[in-house]
Design a protein around this motif. Structure first.
Motif, short mmCIF file in Angstrom:
data_model
loop_
_atom_site.label_atom_id
_atom_site.label_comp_id
_atom_site.label_asym_id
_atom_site.label_seq_id
_atom_site.Cartn_x
_atom_site.Cartn_y
_atom_site.Cartn_z
N LEU A 137 46.94 71.46 -110.66
CA LEU A 137 48.29 71.21 -111.54
C LEU A 137 49.08 69.79 -111.01
O LEU A 137 49.99 69.77 -111.90
N LEU A 153 42.86 72.87 -101.22
CA LEU A 153 43.27 73.68 -102.91
C LEU A 153 41.92 73.84 -103.56
O LEU A 153 40.49 73.13 -103.21
N SER A 154 42.06 75.04 -104.59
CA SER A 154 40.91 75.06 -105.17
C SER A 154 41.35 73.93 -106.12
O SER A 154 41.86 73.45 -106.27
N TYR A 155 39.43 73.85 -107.16
CA TYR A 155 40.50 72.79 -108.40
C TYR A 155 41.68 72.87 -109.20
O TYR A 155 42.09 72.25 -109.55
N ILE A 156 41.29 74.89 -109.63
CA ILE A 156 42.62 74.90 -110.17
C ILE A 156 44.25 74.75 -109.53
O ILE A 156 45.04 73.67 -110.19
N GLN A 157 44.22 75.01 -108.22
CA GLN A 157 45.80 74.33 -107.71
C GLN A 157 45.59 72.91 -107.50
O GLN A 157 46.79 72.20 -107.51
N ALA A 158 44.52 72.14 -107.43
CA ALA A 158 44.51 70.07 -107.32
C ALA A 158 45.10 70.06 -108.52
O ALA A 158 45.53 69.03 -108.52
N ASP A 172 35.13 76.01 -111.08
CA ASP A 172 35.92 77.05 -110.17
C ASP A 172 35.16 78.38 -110.64
O ASP A 172 34.31 78.53 -109.87
N THR A 184 51.04 69.23 -114.37
CA THR A 184 53.12 69.03 -114.03
C THR A 184 53.28 67.70 -114.40
O THR A 184 54.12 67.52 -115.34
N TYR A 236 53.58 71.28 -100.53
CA TYR A 236 52.46 71.28 -102.17
C TYR A 236 53.63 71.12 -103.09
O TYR A 236 53.71 69.95 -104.52
N LYS A 278 44.39 67.82 -102.33
CA LYS A 278 43.40 69.70 -102.41
C LYS A 278 42.71 69.36 -100.85
O LYS A 278 42.44 70.36 -100.28
#
Length: 410
Positions: free
Chosen positions: A63, A56-61, A379, A67, A115, A51
């Motif tokens: 992932l 990254l945002s919380y949503i992106q992190a 977020d 995944t 990433y 992050k």
């Protein structure tokens, strides 16, 4: 169950129980649970590190978890096919080698500072772990009387938790320490190369060891229709929500404890509390080895999930030390949930047990979905109040324990 001389083959027919417990096979299955733990908990350290590296945002992190745990849903049934064609021993070796490949992929991902390649590496690792999970859980349940299946799974869960206690400390030292953090994404290379070597070593030991092969009658493995059992349907959702709650608390714990209103800790200091969170699960699971043999499993599940519900509630509504220790204490009460839920979900399935086990493992996708939902709440609302999603999970698990207790009385 028949044990055939030097071949080491164990044949499980229908719902028959083994004449004796195979302690060597149990020990090897427990070692696999240790691997699950140390690899999975490394994600809790990866999230705040990547992050920061990629802003990254919380949503992106989150992932990272999405995944990783999506692989359980996508690969559970293919994993069952691999077991059917190759047998349990070869499937375990294939699973370990797949995990090793995923670990090795972290090296180019870090070198390229890319990433999406990190996410691909996580998916490959999780695919291997899915194959191991689909093999190990029903196998371990079958290596002894059904009445003590929860205790055996709890023992394995204890060693899984031991790994989750060690993992954050190792990750914090190599990935989150100030000297390593200066290297950015490259800080992950040494830890994951070490994991790759360790997994390869275990794969070699199992390949050359006379591991008993558990084979299920062909009529059982091809039989479909497990979904008609109510306890399985309820159990899949319970596993989904349990894994989701446990993973989401661990995933956001470092960032949560870094909040000024909570503790204002550095990431490295907060990682120690992640170790305590998983350490509570370890202690609870070792206690549960004896405890679950003496109490009704449904009662135990209802009680621990209710306590977890109230601990999260207190943490959300408080601040400082009270908020810290109540959320960390949740790990202790998570401890016996899996070994209670899994046997209840597949109980009485008979010839549908193989299919039912695969469906239960697919429920682990909760570890992908629930943290992602919490990321959205964090977020767009508040990180502290985003833990409300765990309350929904624990409320249902308490219901699952209660309703199964009622079903058993009928």
């Amino acid at each position: 169950m028949d044990i055939k001389g030097n071949t080491g083959e164990v044949t499980l027919t229908g719902t028959s129980q083994p004449s004796k417990t195979n302690h060597g096979a149990i020990a090897l299955m427990v070692s696999l649970f240790f691997i699950f733990g140390i690899i999975t908990v490394f994600n809790d350290v990866l999230i705040p590190h990547l992050k920061s590296v990629f802003d990254l945002s919380y949503i992106q992190a989150i992932l990272i978890q999405f995944t990783f745990f999506s692989a359980y849903f996508l690969m559970a049934m293919p994993a069952a096919k691999v077991i059917e064609r190759k047998g349990y021993k070869q499937a375990i070796v294939i699973g370990l080698l797949t995990v090793m490949v995923g670990c090795l992929m972290f090296y180019p991902a870090a070198s390229m500072v890319f990433y999406p390649l990190f996410l691909l590496a996580l998916f490959v690792m999780a695919s291997g772990i899915t194959l191991l999970q689909v093999s190990a859980n029903p196998y371990l349940s079958a290596l002894g009387p059904s009445e003590t299946a929860s205790a055996r799974l709890n023992l394995a869960g204890g060693f899984n938790s031991l790994a989750t206690v060690i993992g954050p400390l190792i990750g914090a030292h190599f990935i989150l320490s100030s000297s390593e953090a200066q290297r950015g994404a490259e800080a992950v290379q040494v830890p994951y190369l070490t994991l790759a070597f360790f997994v390869l070593l275990v794969a070699g030991i199992i390949y050359f060891y006379q591991l008993p092969v558990l084979s299920i009658e062909s009529t059982a493995s091809k039989k479909k229709g497990a979904w008609k059992f109510r306890n399985l349907r309820l159990g899949v959702l319970a596993i989904f929500l349990y894994v989701g709650a446990e993973v989401t608390v661990g995933s956001f714990l470092i960032n949560y404890l870094a909040l000024e209103d909570i503790a204002g800790l550095s990431e490295q200091s907060a990682a120690r509390y992640v170790s305590m969170y998983w350490g509570g699960a370890m202690i609870g699971r070792f206690i549960g080895v004896a405890f679950l043999n003496r109490v009704k499993v449904t009662n135990a599940l209802t009680v621990v999930s209710t306590v977890a519900f109230f601990l999260v509630t207190i943490s959300i509504l408080s601040s400082g030390s009270l908020a810290v220790w109540t959320i960390v204490a949740v790990g202790l009460f998570n401890s016996v949930m899996w070994p209670c839920i899994f046997p209840l979900g597949i109980k009485g399935l008979g010839e549908y047990t193989s299919e039912g086990s695969g469906l239960m493992i697919m429920g682990v996708v909760g570890g992908a979905v629930i943290p992602l939902l919490q990321g959205v709440l964090a977020d767009y609302w508040s990180l502290q109040y985003s833990f409300c999603i765990a309350l929904v999970c624990y409320a249902y698990i308490a219901y699952f324990g209660y309703i199964n207790g009622k079903m058993t009385q009928k």
